[in-house]
Scaffold this motif. Structure first.
Motif, mmCIF file in Angstrom:
data_model
loop_
_atom_site.group_PDB
_atom_site.id
_atom_site.type_symbol
_atom_site.label_atom_id
_atom_site.label_comp_id
_atom_site.label_asym_id
_atom_site.label_seq_id
_atom_site.Cartn_x
_atom_site.Cartn_y
_atom_site.Cartn_z
ATOM 1 N N LEU A 42 54.204 -44.518 29.121
ATOM 2 C CA LEU A 42 55.429 -45.209 29.524
ATOM 3 C C LEU A 42 56.606 -44.767 28.675
ATOM 4 O O LEU A 42 57.693 -44.470 29.196
ATOM 5 N N PHE A 43 56.398 -44.694 27.349
ATOM 6 C CA PHE A 43 57.526 -44.312 26.491
ATOM 7 C C PHE A 43 57.857 -42.839 26.612
ATOM 8 O O PHE A 43 59.033 -42.455 26.522
ATOM 9 N N ARG A 44 56.864 -42.015 26.816
ATOM 10 C CA ARG A 44 57.160 -40.599 27.050
ATOM 11 C C ARG A 44 58.083 -40.452 28.260
ATOM 12 O O ARG A 44 59.075 -39.720 28.217
ATOM 13 N N THR A 45 57.786 -41.174 29.321
ATOM 14 C CA THR A 45 58.593 -41.074 30.540
ATOM 15 C C THR A 45 59.998 -41.620 30.317
ATOM 16 O O THR A 45 60.986 -41.030 30.771
ATOM 17 N N VAL A 46 60.098 -42.751 29.607
ATOM 18 C CA VAL A 46 61.422 -43.298 29.295
ATOM 19 C C VAL A 46 62.237 -42.295 28.492
ATOM 20 O O VAL A 46 63.407 -42.004 28.808
ATOM 21 N N ARG A 63 53.476 -31.860 21.410
ATOM 22 C CA ARG A 63 54.076 -32.425 20.192
ATOM 23 C C ARG A 63 54.588 -33.834 20.458
ATOM 24 O O ARG A 63 54.410 -34.746 19.633
ATOM 25 N N LEU A 64 55.216 -34.028 21.618
ATOM 26 C CA LEU A 64 55.750 -35.347 21.964
ATOM 27 C C LEU A 64 54.634 -36.371 22.079
ATOM 28 O O LEU A 64 54.723 -37.483 21.524
ATOM 29 N N ASP A 65 53.557 -36.021 22.784
ATOM 30 C CA ASP A 65 52.442 -36.953 22.952
ATOM 31 C C ASP A 65 51.794 -37.282 21.612
ATOM 32 O O ASP A 65 51.457 -38.445 21.334
ATOM 33 N N LEU A 81 54.156 -39.592 19.717
ATOM 34 C CA LEU A 81 54.214 -40.933 20.299
ATOM 35 C C LEU A 81 52.923 -41.701 20.055
ATOM 36 O O LEU A 81 52.951 -42.921 19.837
ATOM 37 N N ASP A 82 51.770 -41.028 20.080
ATOM 38 C CA ASP A 82 50.519 -41.697 19.720
ATOM 39 C C ASP A 82 50.615 -42.262 18.304
ATOM 40 O O ASP A 82 50.154 -43.380 18.032
ATOM 41 N N ALA A 83 51.198 -41.470 17.392
ATOM 42 C CA ALA A 83 51.349 -41.921 16.009
ATOM 43 C C ALA A 83 52.339 -43.084 15.913
ATOM 44 O O ALA A 83 52.124 -44.035 15.151
#
Length: 442
Positions: free
Chosen positions: A402-406, A301-303, A306-308
């Protein structure tokens, strides 16, 4: 050419006294531009510049990007910017026709889907290395952090493990080179270039910095050629060329191309990361969706979200708000005769903000991209056709990772008031306040 073709003289023409209004197509809010009264296409003929057709008519745009042989993007870049000085005219973006197709085929494999998966661990490591350097609970400029992330990822992806005696020299040389590109002196040179026939005034500090970068890269190439047994298992971009079927350049040319990859992705990555942070800070509902996915451990769901988010940020804040092609010969697009030397300008931001393509276009709404990918006809952040950015897939995946990790480690605090505007004096769309946000512990 068709006997029923329209000539440029048959189209609406922008009066010279209104040339200043063209700037309104290069900043957010194009929907309020008075130039919309001219319809979907009009001609501009400013003194000292080539004749230009400005069009966002869908058929024109599709025909332009589908014509791989009669138009040049390199000549537009040379005429309106200093890209030829920064990249070198021998690099791929300045090549046309069959020469461009051949070069693109050589450099495509490291940026295709299979290769991208091998870079993810590196990207995560870069964030986790930089994260402790960022303040928590106080505002700071995330654009600066974006530059640090971009250079960390790029050096790792392009060069991988570099011998210790060259590693620091390479990083310092690249940082100095980027510093000259971003300097006020070179910005002044770049802003003057379009008004003096596309000539870029010599800027010795940039040339010296480029030579130092190339010298270190050539040293690394020479060392790798001398010890091919050490290349086994390496996944960096440079290693995917040396000693393979793709290795068809001399060492200085290969070094220039590696430097071009660094430049092509560095600033665009940093600016996009800055806008993502600023948009999430200004839109608490979007940040709440991210938080919910992180808190429940729902990585899929997060990925997806974040793609969107990345797609929506790039729609509203494409790093380059326009693109163009120059006619190499008399030709035609969508029933319009284009004479040799004329330039066709596509105002990307105007298309991205069009209510015909996007309902409620000025609203930041990542959900519009949850169920389908952006259309290559109406989402033009990376261009389209034969010259679509070679690193588009890489850039999209990089921003998400990168943003997922942040966001797995930090939250972004909401801000009061509207999102910061783009910088006024900048060739692209860069956050005016350098994407100032506040990170909170998660």
């Amino acid at each position: 050419m068709s006997q029923t073709s329209l000539a440029l003289r048959d189209l609406p023409r922008l009066p010279l006294r209104r040339l200043g209004e063209l700037g309104g197509l290069l900043r957010p809010g194009t929907h309020s531009s008075p130039l919309r009264e001219f319809g979907e296409r009009f001609v501009v003929d400013p003194p000292g510049f080539p004749t230009m057709l400005v069009t966002h008519e869908p058929g024109d745009v599709r025909a332009l990007f589908a014509n791989h042989d009669d138009f040049s993007i390199g000549q537009v870049l040379s005429r309106f910017s200093s890209h030829d000085v920064m990249f070198g005219k021998q690099t791929m973006i300045f090549l046309d026709g069959e020469e461009h197709r051949r070069e693109r085929k050589h450099f495509a494999p490291p940026f295709q889907t299979a290769a991208l998966r091998s870079y993810e661990d590196l990207m995560v490591d870069v964030v986790e290395r930089e994260l402790p350097n960022w303040p928590v609970g106080e505002s700071f400029e995330f654009l600066t952090a974006g530059y640090d992330l971009a250079i960390g990822v790029l050096l790792g992806v392009v060069f991988g493990e570099v011998a210790p005696e060259r590693r620091d020299r390479l990083r310092n040389a690249v940082a100095a080179w980027f510093g000259e590109i971003e300097s006020r002196g070179f910005l002044a040179v770049t802003l003057i270039t379009p008004f003096i026939g596309g000539l870029t005034i010599p800027y010795p500090p940039l040339r010296r910095a480029q030579r130092e970068v190339d010298a270190v890269i050539v040293e690394e190439i020479t060392a790798r050629r001398a010890a091919p047994e050490h290349a086994s298992g390496r996944r960096d971009v440079l290693s995917r060329y040396i000693g393979t079927d793709l290795d068809q350049h001399d060492d200085p040319a290969l070094a220039r191309n590696m430097r071009g990859i660094l430049l092509g992705a560095y600033e665009t990555t940093a600016i996009t990361l800055g806008w993502i942070a600023a948009m999430l800070a200004a839109h608490p509902a979007a940040m709440a969706e991210v938080d919910a996915a992180v808190d429940t451990g729902d990585s899929a769901r997060l990925d997806d979200y974040l793609d969107a988010v990345v797609a929506e940020v790039m729609r509203l804040r494409p790093v380059s708000p326009f693109t163009g092609r120059r006619a190499l010969r008399d030709t035609e697009i969508n029933g319009i005769t284009i004479p040799k030397g004329a330039i066709v300008i596509v105002p990307i931001l105007l298309i991205h903000e069009s209510e015909h393509h996007y309902p409620d276009p000025m609203t930041f709404r990542p959900e519009r991209f949850l169920d389908h990918r952006p259309s290559t006809n109406t989402w033009l952040t990376f261009g389209a056709g034969a010259h679509r950015c070679l690193g588009a897939q890489f850039a999209l995946a990089e921003a998400r990772i990168l943003f997922r990790t942040v966001l797995e480690h930090r939250r972004i605090a909401p801000i009061d008031g509207p999102i910061e505007p783009p910088r006024r004096y900048h060739t692209g769309l860069s956050p005016a306040a350098n994407a100032r946000i506040t990170l909170l512990p998660r």
